[in-house]
Write a protein that holds these residues in place. Structure first.
Motif, PDB file in Angstrom:
ATOM      1  N   THR A 133       4.973  -5.697   2.550  1.00 29.42           N
ATOM      2  CA  THR A 133       5.116  -4.495   3.599  1.00 29.42           C
ATOM      3  C   THR A 133       4.224  -3.398   3.057  1.00 29.42           C
ATOM      4  N   ARG A 137       0.813  -1.452   4.780  1.00 31.04           N
ATOM      5  CA  ARG A 137       0.700   0.061   5.013  1.00 31.04           C
ATOM      6  C   ARG A 137      -0.706   0.388   4.478  1.00 31.04           C
ATOM      7  N   ARG A 140      -3.323  -0.484   6.973  1.00 32.37           N
ATOM      8  CA  ARG A 140      -3.195   0.535   8.166  1.00 32.37           C
ATOM      9  C   ARG A 140      -4.220   1.994   7.605  1.00 32.37           C
ATOM     10  N   ASP A 260       4.759  -6.476   9.606  1.00 37.07           N
ATOM     11  CA  ASP A 260       5.600  -5.504   9.523  1.00 37.07           C
ATOM     12  C   ASP A 260       5.223  -4.355   8.947  1.00 37.07           C
ATOM     13  N   GLY A 261       4.764  -4.573   7.676  1.00 37.05           N
ATOM     14  CA  GLY A 261       4.243  -2.956   7.009  1.00 37.05           C
ATOM     15  C   GLY A 261       3.291  -2.276   7.909  1.00 37.05           C
ATOM     16  N   ASP A 264       4.485  -0.398  11.071  1.00 34.60           N
ATOM     17  CA  ASP A 264       5.343   0.638  10.520  1.00 34.60           C
ATOM     18  C   ASP A 264       4.590   2.161  10.507  1.00 34.60           C
TER      19      ASP A 264
END
Length: 309
Positions: A133, A137, A140, A260-261, A264
Motif C-alpha cells: 500500500t 501511495r 500516486r 488499494d494504496g 487511498d
C-alpha cells in the motif's frame, strides 16, 4: 522486450570501465569517493558501479541501447521528482557524456538506495500489506508530477494506448508459442487478448508520468522490517494511463494491495477500474507464460477479470 523495441547497435563493444575511470566520473560530482566496491549488471541495459557505501555510477551498455531507454531522461526525472519523493528515489548528483581513456561514456551519478530489492528480501505476511500500500501511495505521488513532453514520451491518445497493448499481447503470444503447455486458463489466450483490447476506452485519461516497471526488482525494502525504502530505475519511464503502473507484481493479491494504496490517495478517473482490469489481465497472462510459481493463481484471477470487463 516489445516488438517495436529493438537494440539499435547490438554489435557495439561493452567494456567494463576501469576503477580509475569510474572514480574519475564519480569525483566530478562527489569528490570524496574512494573505491569501487562492486559492479552490478542485473539491470541488463545498464551497468551500475557501486562506489563506497552510498554512490552509484550508472552507465548505458552500448550494445543494449534501446530507443525508449534513456539515462538523460532518468536524470531529468530524478531531478524533477526529488522535491516530491525525497529519499524514496535516488538523489541525482550528476549526468554527462564524457571522453575517457576507454572512450565516450554516458553516465549517471546518484545516491545508492537503502535496503534490498523486494525480489530478494524476506517480507513477512504482516509487513507485506504495509509495503505494497505504501508503494501505491508513492506511485500516486509520482503520477501527480508534471514532466516535459519533449523528454518523457507519451501515449497521446487512445489509439496510441491500443498500439502499446497490441504489441504487449503480441509478445505474450510469442512467449506462449515457445511454451505451448504453459497456458492453463479455460479461455484461449488469443480470445483473452481480443476481449481485453475490445474493452479499451474510446478516450484516454490525461497521461501521467509512469515509472513503467515498479516491480520487485526496482522496489527496495528494509531487510529487517520489510518496510518500503524507495524505487529505482526510471530509464524506461513514459506517460500513459495510471493503471499501467499498478500491475507489475506476479501475485494477484499483491497487485490488489498496491491498487488499494493508490486509490487511498483520492478519486480516480472514470475509466480507471476498466484499465486496471485490463492491466491485471496482461500481467496474469505474462505470469502464466513465464511458468511462474504464481501461474495457477494468475489463471484463476484472469478468469474473474474477464467477467469484470
Amino acid at each position: 522486450m516489445g516488438r517495436a523495441d529493438v537494440y539499435v547497435q547490438p554489435e557495439a563493444a561493452d567494456p567494463v570501465l576501469s576503477q580509475a575511470t569510474v572514480l574519475a566520473l564519480a569525483r566530478r560530482h562527489v569528490p570524496a569517493t574512494a573505491a569501487v566496491t562492486a559492479v552490478d549488471e542485473s539491470g541488463g541495459e545498464a551497468r551500475a558501479y557501486l562506489v563506497d557505501d552510498d554512490v552509484v555510477v550508472k552507465t548505458q551498455r552500448p550494445h543494449r541501447l534501446r530507443p525508449r531507454t534513456s539515462l538523460a531522461k532518468e536524470a531529468y526525472l530524478l531531478d524533477t521528482l526529488g522535491s516530491r519523493l525525497g529519499a524514496q528515489i535516488p538523489r541525482l548528483f550528476g549526468y554527462d557524456k564524457v571522453d575517457t581513456a576507454q572512450g565516450v561514456v554516458e553516465y549517471l551519478c546518484m545516491s545508492r538506495m537503502r535496503g534490498l530489492p523486494a525480489r530478494v528480501a524476506a517480507i513477512s505476511d504482516r509487513a507485506r500489506p504495509v509495503l505494497l500500500t505504501g508503494l501505491g501511495r508513492l506511485l500516486r505521488t509520482l503520477h501527480a508530477t508534471r514532466a516535459d513532453d519533449d523528454v518523457v514520451p507519451r501515449d497521446a491518445d487512445a489509439a496510441a494506448l491500443r498500439r502499446r497493448l497490441e504489441f504487449g499481447f503480441g509478445d505474450l503470444a510469442d512467449a506462449l508459442s515457445e511454451r505451448p503447455n504453459a497456458w492453463t486458463a479455460p479461455v484461449p489466450a488469443d480470445e483473452v487478448a481480443r476481449r481485453a483490447l475490445a474493452a479499451l476506452p474510446d478516450t484516454l485519461t490525461p497521461p501521467v508520468v509512469l515509472h513503467s516497471n515498479p516491480g520487485p526488482t526496482h522496489v527496495f525494502v528494509d531487510p529487517d522490517t520489510g518496510q518500503l525504502t524507495g524505487l529505482i530505475d526510471f530509464g524506461d519511464a513514459y506517460a500513459s494511463h495510471p493503471a499501467l503502473d499498478l500491475h507489475r507484481w506476479p501475485s494477484p493479491g499483491d497487485r490488489v494491495m498496491i491498487r488499494d494504496g493508490y486509490i487511498d490517495g483520492g478519486p480516480v478517473g472514470a475509466d480507471f477500474d476498466r484499465m486496471w482490469t485490463i492491466a491485471m489481465i496482461v500481467t496474469d497472462m505474462a505470469v502464466i507464460a513465464a511458468g511462474s510459481p504464481y501461474a495457477q493463481q494468475a489463471a484463476v484471477d484472469l478468469t474473474g477479470r474477464l467477467d469484470d470487463l
